[in-house]
Design a protein around this motif. Structure first.
Motif, PDB file in Angstrom:
ATOM      1  N   TYR A 240       0.839  -1.194   0.000  1.00 34.12           N
ATOM      2  CA  TYR A 240       0.000   0.000   0.000  1.00 34.12           C
ATOM      3  C   TYR A 240       0.881   1.253   0.000  1.00 34.12           C
ATOM      4  CZ  TYR A 240      -3.682  -3.261   1.412  1.00 34.12           C
ATOM      5  OH  TYR A 240      -4.563  -4.292   1.469  1.00 34.12           O
ATOM      6  N   PRO A 241       0.284   2.446  -0.247  1.00 36.00           N
ATOM      7  CA  PRO A 241       1.069   3.693  -0.154  1.00 36.00           C
ATOM      8  C   PRO A 241       1.665   3.865   1.233  1.00 36.00           C
ATOM      9  CG  PRO A 241      -1.015   4.087  -1.281  1.00 36.00           C
ATOM     10  CD  PRO A 241      -1.085   2.687  -0.755  1.00 36.00           C
ATOM     11  N   ALA A 242       2.775   4.578   1.304  1.00 34.48           N
ATOM     12  CA  ALA A 242       3.497   4.761   2.561  1.00 34.48           C
ATOM     13  C   ALA A 242       2.607   5.425   3.605  1.00 34.48           C
ATOM     14  CB  ALA A 242       4.749   5.603   2.331  1.00 34.48           C
ATOM     15  N   THR A 243       2.867   5.110   4.862  1.00 36.09           N
ATOM     16  CA  THR A 243       2.093   5.639   5.984  1.00 36.09           C
ATOM     17  C   THR A 243       2.396   7.119   6.199  1.00 36.09           C
ATOM     18  OG1 THR A 243       2.114   3.483   7.076  1.00 36.09           O
ATOM     19  CG2 THR A 243       1.640   5.398   8.459  1.00 36.09           C
ATOM     20  N   GLU A 244       1.338   7.926   6.354  1.00 39.82           N
ATOM     21  CA  GLU A 244       1.521   9.343   6.655  1.00 39.82           C
ATOM     22  C   GLU A 244       1.861   9.503   8.134  1.00 39.82           C
ATOM     23  OE1 GLU A 244      -1.578  11.923   5.437  1.00 39.82           O
ATOM     24  OE2 GLU A 244      -1.877  10.918   3.519  1.00 39.82           O
ATOM     25  N   ARG A 245       2.751  10.467   8.461  1.00 39.28           N
ATOM     26  CA  ARG A 245       3.155  10.704   9.848  1.00 39.28           C
ATOM     27  C   ARG A 245       2.192  11.679  10.512  1.00 39.28           C
ATOM     28  NH1 ARG A 245       8.302   9.005   8.718  1.00 39.28           N
ATOM     29  NH2 ARG A 245       7.855   7.464   7.105  1.00 39.28           N
ATOM     30  N   THR A 246       1.069  11.176  10.956  1.00 38.59           N
ATOM     31  CA  THR A 246       0.092  11.988  11.674  1.00 38.59           C
ATOM     32  C   THR A 246       0.244  11.730  13.172  1.00 38.59           C
ATOM     33  OG1 THR A 246      -1.654  10.311  11.724  1.00 38.59           O
ATOM     34  CG2 THR A 246      -1.462  11.651   9.714  1.00 38.59           C
ATOM     35  N   PRO A 247      -0.407  12.519  14.032  1.00 34.63           N
ATOM     36  CA  PRO A 247      -0.336  12.261  15.478  1.00 34.63           C
ATOM     37  C   PRO A 247      -0.876  10.897  15.882  1.00 34.63           C
ATOM     38  CG  PRO A 247      -1.107  14.496  15.059  1.00 34.63           C
ATOM     39  CD  PRO A 247      -1.070  13.804  13.735  1.00 34.63           C
ATOM     40  N   ASP A 248      -1.694  10.279  15.026  1.00 34.22           N
ATOM     41  CA  ASP A 248      -2.253   8.957  15.350  1.00 34.22           C
ATOM     42  C   ASP A 248      -1.296   7.814  15.031  1.00 34.22           C
ATOM     43  OD1 ASP A 248      -4.663  10.020  16.236  1.00 34.22           O
ATOM     44  OD2 ASP A 248      -5.564   9.951  14.233  1.00 34.22           O
ATOM     45  N   ALA A 249      -0.245   8.084  14.270  1.00 38.66           N
ATOM     46  CA  ALA A 249       0.669   7.009  13.877  1.00 38.66           C
ATOM     47  C   ALA A 249       1.378   6.430  15.099  1.00 38.66           C
ATOM     48  CB  ALA A 249       1.689   7.535  12.867  1.00 38.66           C
ATOM     49  N   ALA A 250       1.697   5.155  15.023  1.00 39.79           N
ATOM     50  CA  ALA A 250       2.328   4.459  16.151  1.00 39.79           C
ATOM     51  C   ALA A 250       3.311   3.427  15.620  1.00 39.79           C
ATOM     52  CB  ALA A 250       1.277   3.791  17.025  1.00 39.79           C
ATOM     53  N   ILE A 251       4.196   2.988  16.502  1.00 44.51           N
ATOM     54  CA  ILE A 251       5.161   1.937  16.168  1.00 44.51           C
ATOM     55  C   ILE A 251       4.861   0.715  17.014  1.00 44.51           C
ATOM     56  CG2 ILE A 251       7.592   1.254  16.186  1.00 44.51           C
ATOM     57  CD1 ILE A 251       8.320   4.187  15.784  1.00 44.51           C
ATOM     58  N   LEU A 252       4.626  -0.414  16.360  1.00 42.52           N
ATOM     59  CA  LEU A 252       4.478  -1.692  17.057  1.00 42.52           C
ATOM     60  C   LEU A 252       5.855  -2.332  17.157  1.00 42.52           C
ATOM     61  CD1 LEU A 252       1.317  -3.190  15.268  1.00 42.52           C
ATOM     62  CD2 LEU A 252       1.417  -1.616  17.202  1.00 42.52           C
ATOM     63  N   VAL A 253       6.280  -2.632  18.381  1.00 43.70           N
ATOM     64  CA  VAL A 253       7.590  -3.254  18.600  1.00 43.70           C
ATOM     65  C   VAL A 253       7.401  -4.768  18.656  1.00 43.70           C
ATOM     66  CG1 VAL A 253       9.598  -3.414  20.110  1.00 43.70           C
ATOM     67  CG2 VAL A 253       8.400  -1.221  19.842  1.00 43.70           C
ATOM     68  N   ASP A 258      16.660 -12.691  18.865  1.00 44.89           N
ATOM     69  CA  ASP A 258      17.220 -11.876  19.945  1.00 44.89           C
ATOM     70  C   ASP A 258      17.150 -10.381  19.668  1.00 44.89           C
ATOM     71  OD1 ASP A 258      17.842 -14.140  21.360  1.00 44.89           O
ATOM     72  OD2 ASP A 258      19.860 -14.297  20.528  1.00 44.89           O
ATOM     73  N   TYR A 259      16.333  -9.965  18.680  1.00 47.10           N
ATOM     74  CA  TYR A 259      16.331  -8.562  18.281  1.00 47.10           C
ATOM     75  C   TYR A 259      14.918  -7.993  18.268  1.00 47.10           C
ATOM     76  CZ  TYR A 259      21.040  -9.759  16.822  1.00 47.10           C
ATOM     77  OH  TYR A 259      22.341 -10.193  16.815  1.00 47.10           O
ATOM     78  N   LEU A 260      14.840  -6.663  18.446  1.00 42.39           N
ATOM     79  CA  LEU A 260      13.580  -5.946  18.378  1.00 42.39           C
ATOM     80  C   LEU A 260      13.490  -5.213  17.048  1.00 42.39           C
ATOM     81  CD1 LEU A 260      13.345  -4.362  21.950  1.00 42.39           C
ATOM     82  CD2 LEU A 260      12.217  -6.438  21.120  1.00 42.39           C
ATOM     83  N   TYR A 261      12.279  -5.195  16.472  1.00 45.90           N
ATOM     84  CA  TYR A 261      12.000  -4.490  15.231  1.00 45.90           C
ATOM     85  C   TYR A 261      10.738  -3.652  15.426  1.00 45.90           C
ATOM     86  CZ  TYR A 261      15.219  -7.919  13.230  1.00 45.90           C
ATOM     87  OH  TYR A 261      16.316  -8.703  12.969  1.00 45.90           O
ATOM     88  N   GLY A 262      10.656  -2.528  14.716  1.00 42.55           N
ATOM     89  CA  GLY A 262       9.487  -1.681  14.804  1.00 42.55           C
ATOM     90  C   GLY A 262       8.732  -1.630  13.487  1.00 42.55           C
ATOM     91  N   TRP A 263       7.393  -1.603  13.587  1.00 46.66           N
ATOM     92  CA  TRP A 263       6.536  -1.461  12.406  1.00 46.66           C
ATOM     93  C   TRP A 263       5.635  -0.259  12.616  1.00 46.66           C
ATOM     94  CZ3 TRP A 263       7.283  -3.994   8.000  1.00 46.66           C
ATOM     95  CH2 TRP A 263       8.039  -5.173   8.038  1.00 46.66           C
ATOM     96  N   ILE A 264       5.752   0.746  11.743  1.00 48.79           N
ATOM     97  CA  ILE A 264       4.911   1.921  11.863  1.00 48.79           C
ATOM     98  C   ILE A 264       3.553   1.649  11.204  1.00 48.79           C
ATOM     99  CG2 ILE A 264       5.803   3.010   9.752  1.00 48.79           C
ATOM    100  CD1 ILE A 264       5.456   5.703  11.147  1.00 48.79           C
ATOM    101  N   VAL A 265       2.482   2.061  11.879  1.00 48.18           N
ATOM    102  CA  VAL A 265       1.124   1.938  11.347  1.00 48.18           C
ATOM    103  C   VAL A 265       0.452   3.302  11.452  1.00 48.18           C
ATOM    104  CG1 VAL A 265       0.922  -0.506  11.937  1.00 48.18           C
ATOM    105  CG2 VAL A 265       0.168   1.232  13.586  1.00 48.18           C
ATOM    106  N   ALA A 266      -0.576   3.516  10.648  1.00 49.16           N
ATOM    107  CA  ALA A 266      -1.247   4.820  10.619  1.00 49.16           C
ATOM    108  C   ALA A 266      -1.975   5.099  11.922  1.00 49.16           C
ATOM    109  CB  ALA A 266      -2.217   4.893   9.444  1.00 49.16           C
ATOM    110  N   ARG A 267      -2.551   4.062  12.525  1.00 54.23           N
ATOM    111  CA  ARG A 267      -3.234   4.246  13.809  1.00 54.23           C
ATOM    112  C   ARG A 267      -3.622   2.896  14.385  1.00 54.23           C
ATOM    113  NH1 ARG A 267      -7.134   5.534  10.023  1.00 54.23           N
ATOM    114  NH2 ARG A 267      -9.119   4.422  10.182  1.00 54.23           N
ATOM    115  N   LEU A 268      -3.765   2.855  15.698  1.00 55.97           N
ATOM    116  CA  LEU A 268      -4.342   1.715  16.384  1.00 55.97           C
ATOM    117  C   LEU A 268      -5.842   1.908  16.392  1.00 55.97           C
ATOM    118  CD1 LEU A 268      -1.990   1.410  19.501  1.00 55.97           C
ATOM    119  CD2 LEU A 268      -1.730   0.388  17.233  1.00 55.97           C
ATOM    120  N   ILE A 269      -6.588   0.899  16.002  1.00 59.62           N
ATOM    121  CA  ILE A 269      -8.049   1.013  15.937  1.00 59.62           C
ATOM    122  C   ILE A 269      -8.688   0.467  17.206  1.00 59.62           C
ATOM    123  CG2 ILE A 269     -10.115   0.297  14.678  1.00 59.62           C
ATOM    124  CD1 ILE A 269      -8.371   0.218  12.139  1.00 59.62           C
ATOM    125  N   SER A 270      -8.332  -0.749  17.589  1.00 59.54           N
ATOM    126  CA  SER A 270      -8.923  -1.336  18.787  1.00 59.54           C
ATOM    127  C   SER A 270      -8.165  -2.592  19.159  1.00 59.54           C
ATOM    128  CB  SER A 270     -10.411  -1.673  18.571  1.00 59.54           C
ATOM    129  OG  SER A 270     -10.559  -2.667  17.558  1.00 59.54           O
TER     130      SER A 270
END
Length: 315
Positions: A240-253, A258-270
């Motif tokens: 899909y098109p890249a995620t916009e950096r709005t105040p609702d955007a979040a990073i899921l860790v 043995d490593y941590l990775y982050g995934w940015i999403v547009a918003r958490l819904i529920s």
């Protein structure tokens, strides 16, 4: 081997605010988060009870969280509210009012300290208080205690089904005959998708320095918990098109090996409990994030959402 800086006996908690007070609840005890919906006062409103709200075909009482846990008198009447729904065993379901869900975080229970006397009139319903690294206080609710409270139990017993979509499923409001009930974080990652909650280590706000992309959905490398954590764009990975950096955007860790990775999403819904339904195994492509599985919310006629495997997204 445990990740540097991580305590292996951490437990997942949902952090939320209600009327200016920060709370935490064990994630396993929450059956769903409820978005902002209408509250009907009816004949049950009064005291800590604000009225009734409806979620996935179940009408349930909603209580003033701040007042229920002894941090002050009930607030003024509300026309609408968000909440978290908790099951009281076979006796019913009750919603606690929330202003916002702020985080999903794994916390070492040893870091939860007793609530000092006089802080709350209902400290018997609290498991303690947790101070986060920023010094903020989060009062930890005790589900085992509040499920024994006569007043809260009577309110939970008011829950009743009001639509055909929730008729099936035994004692649970999220019935079905699929492959079992599980908890998911519903996010917008280019589309509405479900992430298994056990894959999410924590949720972070998007820092201002995260500009990216570095390459093909790789946005940046952040320092988190004393280690380097690559951050990727889930929408980009799913085509899909890249995620916009709005105040609702979040990073899921997410942890992989043995490593941590982050995934940015547009918003958490529920956060929802749903029933898994797997497609034909031949439809599943090895290493692909789309697992060939959907999760259904709200009974046999409820919404179906595709499940994404964040660990496979790293392949």
């Amino acid at each position: 081997m445990a990740q540097k800086g991580e305590v292996t006996n951490r437990r997942p908690f949902l952090m939320f605010t209600s009327s200016g007070v920060n709370f935490m609840a064990p994630l396993a005890e929450i059956v769903a988060t409820v978005p902002q919906v209408e509250v009907t006062p009816g004949s049950v409103a009064g005291g800590i009870c604000a009225g009734m709200l409806r979620r996935h075909g179940l009408e349930m009482a909603v209580v003033d969280t701040r007042a229920a846990f002894g941090f002050g008198p009930p607030g003024p009447p509300v026309a609408a509210s968000a909440g978290i729904a908790v099951e009281f065993g076979s006796t019913g379901t009750l919603a606690f009012m929330v202003d916002a869900v702020t985080d999903i975080r794994r916390v070492d229970p040893a870091g939860i300290v007793p609530v000092p006397p006089k802080v709350s009139r209902r400290s018997d319903l609290l498991d303690g208080v947790f101070l986060d690294p920023q010094g903020r206080q989060h009062f930890v609710v005790d589900p085992a205690a509040f499920r024994k409270d006569p007043g809260l139990c009577r309110l939970a017993e008011l829950a009743h089904r009001v639509s055909a979509s929730s008729e099936a499923g035994g004692d649970s409001i999220y019935g079905g005959t699929g492959q079992g009930r599980s908890v998911f974080v519903i996010v917008h990652g280019g589309a509405r998708v479900a992430i298994p909650i056990d894959q999410v280590v924590e949720v972070l706000r998007v820092p201002p320095q995260l500009r990216g992309p570095v390459s093909s959905g790789h946005l940046a490398n952040l320092t988190h918990r004393g280690s380097l954590m690559p951050v990727f764009d889930l929408a980009d990975r799913l085509g899909y098109p890249a995620t916009e950096r709005t105040p609702d955007a979040a990073i899921l860790v997410v942890r992989r090996e043995d490593y941590l990775y982050g995934w940015i999403v547009a918003r958490l819904i529920s956060i929802e409990v749903g029933t898994l339904w797997r497609d034909d195994p031949g439809d599943v492509v090895e290493g692909e994030p789309r697992t060939g599985t959907c999760v259904q919310f709200g009974g046999p006629e409820g919404e179906m959402v595709g499940v994404v495997d964040l660990r496979a997204c790293l392949a």
